[in-house]
Design a protein around this motif. Structure first.
Motif: not given
Length: 289
Positions: A29, A32-33, A36, A45, A108-109, A112
């Protein structure tokens, strides 16, 4: 997959085996922040949801969520063990945790940047012609994003080692899963085996980081990066083939044949047909690769 995905905190409470990954998901998490903020994403995000499927699969949804299958964690741990090789037990456990983290962060990237570049909307506009170029675009953006993030959090690591860490994380999911995912797509050029090509484009993107646009005349640093990353890929592929009891892979020959001259015309043409749509629809206030 997505119909049964629930927020990761709820999933961890229901699935006892996942509780040991709670710290990793909290770090994800935060990752991701950071992405972003680095890319000035104009939306919140994306949240991470998990489904109970044992597939190695992930999805960026049209509702701006990242869905991970349980199998991503299971297989990432297996691949991290292969990547760790042979070392002392205590060191090996630590190394496996680190490598597993970066394999999952890579996945995840990638998702994203599907969301940030509005790939779902692009696909709705263009259909199957957009399928391959948006996957490659998410790869390239994820490589750049992970590289920028790692250079911020670990300035003491050399650029070359940073590139190696990213390529090692990318290799395992690409090698094991991309070929089967694209095998049935009728628009895939048979002269461009997808898992070979995606690994190759990741390889060249990493060499370009901090080295500028590459030509046949590589700068000295780019030559060193090329040699280092090529050796790493061959080692990874050898370990993968040994684990799967496969005959010698064609990856090394593919890399050698592409080392000096690359023809990405089919891919470039496909990208050009959707480029304007991506530029109009993406959610980043500035484009930064």
């Amino acid at each position: 997959m997505s119909d049964h995905a629930i927020p990761w905190r709820d999933f961890v409470e229901l699935e006892a085996a996942m509780q040991r990954h709670k710290a990793l998901l909290l770090q994800a998490e935060n990752f991701l922040d950071v992405l972003a903020k680095l890319y000035k994403l104009t939306i919140t995000p994306p949240p991470i949801l998990i489904s109970p499927s044992h597939e190695f699969n992930a999805l960026a949804t049209d509702t701006d969520e990242i869905h991970l299958c349980l199998g991503v964690f299971e297989k990432a741990e297996t691949y991290a063990g292969l990547a760790a090789g042979e070392c002392e037990a205590l060191d090996r456990d630590t190394l496996i945790r680190v490598k597993m983290k970066f394999i999952i962060f890579w996945v995840i990237a990638h998702e994203f940047f599907h969301i940030g570049r509005s790939h779902y909307a692009v696909y709705r506009l263009h259909g199957s012609v957009a399928r391959k170029p948006i996957e490659f675009d998410a790869d390239m953006m994820a490589i750049a994003g992970m590289y920028r993030w790692l250079r911020i959090i670990n300035k003491n690591c050399t650029t070359r080692k940073t590139k190696g860490l990213i390529l090692d994380s990318i290799f395992w999911p690409m090698r094991a899963h991309i070929g089967s995912a694209f095998a049935e797509a009728p628009d895939i050029d048979p002269d461009y085996p997808t898992w070979h090509l995606r690994i190759w484009t990741a390889f060249t993107k990493l060499i370009q980081m901090d080295n500028g646009t590459l030509t046949t005349e590589f700068p000295e640093e780019a030559q060193h990066d090329c040699h280092y990353l090529n050796e790493l890929l061959v080692e990874c592929d050898t370990a993968y083939c040994r684990y799967c009891s496969l005959p010698k892979s064609t990856l090394a020959d593919f890399l050698n044949s592409y080392r000096n001259v690359s023809d990405f015309t089919p891919l470039s043409d496909s990208w050009e047909s959707i480029r304007e749509s991506v530029a109009k629809l993406e959610r980043f206030t500035i484009f930064t690769s």
